[in-house]
Scaffold this motif. Structure first.
Motif, PDB file in Angstrom:
ATOM      1  N   ASP A  56       0.741  -1.069   0.001  1.00  0.00           N
ATOM      2  CA  ASP A  56      -0.015   0.003  -0.271  1.00  0.00           C
ATOM      3  C   ASP A  56       0.970   1.282  -0.011  1.00  0.00           C
ATOM      4  O   ASP A  56       1.843   1.319   0.723  1.00  0.00           O
ATOM      5  CB  ASP A  56      -0.896  -0.035   1.119  1.00  0.00           C
ATOM      6  N   THR A  58       1.015   5.591  -0.026  1.00  0.00           N
ATOM      7  CA  THR A  58       0.425   6.971  -0.079  1.00  0.00           C
ATOM      8  C   THR A  58       1.426   7.703  -0.772  1.00  0.00           C
ATOM      9  O   THR A  58       2.675   7.888  -0.032  1.00  0.00           O
ATOM     10  CB  THR A  58      -0.120   7.411   1.269  1.00  0.00           C
ATOM     11  N   ASN A  73      -3.960   0.083  -4.790  1.00  0.00           N
ATOM     12  CA  ASN A  73      -3.189   0.361  -3.451  1.00  0.00           C
ATOM     13  C   ASN A  73      -2.515   1.378  -3.669  1.00  0.00           C
ATOM     14  O   ASN A  73      -1.587   1.801  -2.751  1.00  0.00           O
ATOM     15  CB  ASN A  73      -2.577  -0.783  -3.068  1.00  0.00           C
ATOM     16  N   TYR A  74      -2.467   2.090  -4.770  1.00  0.00           N
ATOM     17  CA  TYR A  74      -1.725   3.510  -4.662  1.00  0.00           C
ATOM     18  C   TYR A  74      -2.633   4.680  -4.710  1.00  0.00           C
ATOM     19  O   TYR A  74      -3.403   4.759  -5.449  1.00  0.00           O
ATOM     20  CB  TYR A  74      -1.187   3.472  -6.161  1.00  0.00           C
ATOM     21  N   ASN A  75      -2.350   5.200  -3.791  1.00  0.00           N
ATOM     22  CA  ASN A  75      -3.268   6.433  -3.322  1.00  0.00           C
ATOM     23  C   ASN A  75      -2.327   7.976  -3.548  1.00  0.00           C
ATOM     24  O   ASN A  75      -1.380   7.907  -2.912  1.00  0.00           O
ATOM     25  CB  ASN A  75      -3.709   6.408  -1.747  1.00  0.00           C
ATOM     26  N   GLU A  76      -2.630   8.596  -4.385  1.00  0.00           N
ATOM     27  CA  GLU A  76      -2.066   9.942  -4.629  1.00  0.00           C
ATOM     28  C   GLU A  76      -2.682  11.393  -4.173  1.00  0.00           C
ATOM     29  O   GLU A  76      -3.907  11.443  -4.175  1.00  0.00           O
ATOM     30  CB  GLU A  76      -2.059   9.981  -6.279  1.00  0.00           C
ATOM     31  N   ARG A 138      -3.858   9.557   8.842  1.00  0.00           N
ATOM     32  CA  ARG A 138      -3.915   8.050   8.312  1.00  0.00           C
ATOM     33  C   ARG A 138      -3.055   7.189   9.260  1.00  0.00           C
ATOM     34  O   ARG A 138      -3.305   6.051   9.612  1.00  0.00           O
ATOM     35  CB  ARG A 138      -3.392   7.989   6.971  1.00  0.00           C
TER      36      ARG A 138
END
Length: 536
Positions: A56, A58, A73-76, A138
Motif C-alpha cells: 500500500d 500513499t 493500492n496506490y493513493n495519490e 492516516r
C-alpha cells in the motif's frame, strides 16, 4: 510493522492484475514535493513496482503519476492545484540566457541560494496542502512502515519520519549533494571526488582541489545552519512541533538511492547505505516508442542521424541567433541527418530532407536506435544515463547545475566531448564534430555501456530489495546500517586530536633543542677564542 493481505477477493484482484499474491504488504508513505517531472520520473518506476508487488502506497507529490490509476493500492495526494497545467512548471522552463559560463565559488553560492529558495517554496506548498496532517491522521488508523522521499534541496518533509518514528530511504535524482555525504558517512575526499555543484576534467590540479574543498565544506555549513534551520522553523509553524531535521536524517536514514553508476561517475569509496540505481527509469517499453514520422525519417537516413535535445526543462529554441546560425551552418555540412528537439512553433529555416525539428522526442527510443550515431545534449543526468545505456557518443553543452559534472564525466570516460555554450562557433563546433567522428569514441561508448548494463541486479531490483528489507526490519535496519562515524565530532573523526597530541610534544622538543643549540656557541669558536687569548 507489516500488514498482511487476508482477503480472498483482494488476492483474486491482485492475480488478475498480475501482482504477486503470497507476500506481506507494507504500508509506505512517499513524499516527493519537488515540482520537476524529471525528478519524479526517477521515483515512479520504484513506486509502481512496489504497488505491483502489493504494498500500500500513499504518495504526496507535485506531479501526477500516469500509472497511478492502474493500482488500487496506490493513493495519490497532489500538491499541485486541481486542474493545474503541470507542464507550465516542469517543461521548457529554463531559457539558454541562464547558462553559467563559469563554476566559480560565487556562482556555486548563487546556485545554492536559488536551490534553497526553491526548496523553501516547495515546502510551503507541501505544508499548505494539508497532506502532512492527512498523513499523520492516516498513520493513527493504519501505521506506515517507511518514508520514501527525495534528498535534494530541503528536508522539511522529514518531520513526518520524526513524528511517526519511521525509517527513511532517500533518493538523490542527481549526483549526491555535498551536504548529504556526512549523514551516511560517505567519503567526499575533495582531492578527487567532485561535488554535484562543480565539474573538472581529469585529475584535479591544486586550485581545482582548493575550490572543490572550499565549496563542499561551505555548502555543508550553509545547508545545516541556513536551509535546515528554515526547515525546522517551517515545521514549527505548521505542525507546532520541535524537530531537528538534520538529526532525523542522520539517525533515521537507512539507505540513500543515488541515480548514478560508477561506469559514468567514476569509482569511489562507498558506504553500505549508498546504493547506486542509475538507470532505474529506463524501461523496455520506452525504448521502443517511436512515432511514425520519426521512424520514417530514420529509415531514410542512410549514414545515420545526430540527435539534438537539451532536455525537458531547457528551452533549446531560446538559443542566441549567432549560435543557431553557426550550428545550422556546421550541421548542414555533416554527412549525418539531424533530429532536433525544438520547442517553438516556428522551426529554423532548414532543408526538411536534412533536418527534422520536433517539439517532443522519444529520447530513449531514439538513443537506442542504430541509426542515431551521436547525441548533442545539455548534460542532464537522465539523458546522459540513457546515452550510456544505449552506448552512444555525446557532445555535451552544460547549462547549469550538475550538467557540468556530467559533461566532464562523459569526457573523462572517453565517450564524448564538452562544448561550452559560449564557445558554440563554426570553428569550435566543426572541430568537435570532426573529433567525435573518430571510431574510438563509438568503441569506448560501447565498452562503458556494457559495464553499465552488466550488474548483479537491475537498478530496480536493488531498490526494491532495500525497500522491502527496511519494511521488514523497521528502524533496526537503519540503526544497524549506520556507521559509528556519523556520531563523531569532526576533530575525532579525522583523528585531529591524536595528530595534535603527537605534533605538540614534537614541536615543543624541536623548540627546546633549537633554544639549547642557540645558547651554546660552537666548539670551533671556543678554540679560536682560546688561541687568540694565548697569543696576547
Amino acid at each position: 510493522m507489516r500488514t498482511w493481505m487476508r482477503s480472498g477477493a483482494w488476492a483474486v484482484l491482485l492475480g488478475l492484475l498480475g501482482m504477486p499474491q503470497s507476500i506481506s504488504g507494507g504500508n509506505i508513505l512517499a513524499v516527493y514535493p519537488h515540482f520537476g517531472f524529471s525528478h519524479f520520473k526517477v521515483a515512479m518506476p520504484i513506486l509502481n513496482e512496489l504497488a505491483h508487488r502489493g504494498h500500500d502506497i500513499t504518495v504526496i507529490s507535485y506531479v501526477t503519476n500516469p500509472q497511478a490509476g492502474a493500482y488500487p493500492n496506490y493513493n495519490e495526494l497532489l500538491i499541485s492545484a486541481p486542474g493545474e497545467d503541470q507542464s507550465s512548471t516542469t517543461i521548457n522552463l529554463v531559457p539558454l540566457t541562464e547558462h553559467t559560463p563559469t563554476r566559480s565559488l560565487m556562482v556555486l553560492i548563487r546556485e545554492y541560494v536559488l536551490l534553497h529558495q526553491e526548496g523553501q517554496k516547495t515546502c510551503e506548498h507541501l505544508f499548505a496542502s494539508g497532506h502532512m496532517e492527512r498523513a499523520i491522521e492516516r498513520h493513527q488508523h493504519k501505521p506506515y512502515d517507511l518514508l520514501l522521499t527525495e534528498y535534494f534541496n530541503s528536508d522539511c518533509q522529514l518531520a513526518l519520519a520524526k513524528v511517526l518514528k519511521l525509517p527513511i530511504i532517500g533518493l538523490s535524482t542527481c549526483a549526491l549533494m555535498p551536504y548529504y555525504y556526512d549523514r551516511i558517512d560517505l567519503p567526499d575526499t575533495p582531492a578527487f571526488i567532485q561535488s554535484e555543484f562543480v565539474g573538472f576534467a581529469g585529475q584535479l590540479n591544486w586550485h581545482e582541489r582548493l575550490l572543490n574543498f572550499v565549496q563542499a565544506k561551505l555548502l555543508k555549513f550553509l545547508y545545516k545552519y541556513h536551509s535546515n534551520r528554515a526547515d525546522n522553523e517551517l515545521v514549527r509553524r505548521y505542525l507546532g512541533v520541535e524537530v531537528d531535521v538534520e538529526e532525523v536524517a542522520r539517525t533515521q536514514t537507512a539507505f540513500v538511492f543515488g541515480n548514478q553508476h560508477y561506469s559514468l561517475m567514476g569509482s569511489r569509496p562507498q558506504s553500505l547505505q549508498f546504493v547506486e540505481i542509475g538507470g532505474v527509469h529506463i524501461t523496455t517499453k520506452a525504448q521502443q516508442e517511436l512515432p511514425e514520422h520519426i521512424a520514417q525519417f530514420l529509415d531514410q537516413s542512410g549514414e545515420g542521424v545526430i540527435f539534438i535535445s537539451w532536455g525537458s526543462m531547457v528551452r533549446a529554441s531560446s538559443i542566441d541567433a549567432d549560435k543557431l546560425s553557426a550550428a545550422l551552418e556546421v550541421l548542414k555540412g555533416q554527412p549525418l541527418k539531424i533530429i532536433w528537439k525544438w520547442e517553438a512553433d516556428e522551426p529554423p529555416v532548414a532543408d526538411s530532407a536534412k533536418f527534422l525539428f520536433v517539439k517532443w522526442a522519444p529520447q530513449l527510443a531514439l538513443l537506442c536506435h542504430p541509426k542515431v550515431k551521436l547525441f548533442w545534449s545539455h548534460g542532464g543526468l537522465l539523458g546522459t544515463t540513457e546515452a550510456v545505456h544505449c552506448g552512444k557518443p555525446l557532445l555535451v553543452t552544460p547549462i547549469y547545475g550538475d550538467q557540468f559534472l556530467n559533461a566532464y564525466s562523459v569526457q573523462n570516460r572517453g565517450m564524448g566531448l564538452k562544448l561550452d555554450y559560449q564557445d558554440i562557433t563554426v570553428e569550435n563546433l566543426n572541430k568537435a564534430l570532426t573529433e567525435l567522428r573518430k571510431n574510438s569514441y563509438a568503441q569506448r561508448s560501447l565498452q562503458v555501456s556494457k559495464v553499465f548494463n552488466e550488474r548483479q541486479q537491475t537498478p530496480l531490483e536493488s531498490a526494491i530489495w532495500c525497500v522491502e528489507h527496511v519494511i521488514n526490519n523497521g528502524l533496526a535496519a537503519a540503526q544497524l546500517l549506520q556507521s559509528p562515524g556519523i556520531e563523531l565530532h569532526g576533530l575525532v573523526y579525522h583523528s585531529l586530536d591524536s595528530v595534535a597530541l603527537i605534533l605538540i610534544p614534537l614541536i615543543l622538543l624541536i623548540v627546546v633543542l633549537c633554544y639549547v643549540c642557540k645558547g651554546s656557541p660552537p666548539k670551533s669558536v671556543h678554540r679560536k677564542v682560546g688561541k687568540k687569548a694565548k697569543r696576547s
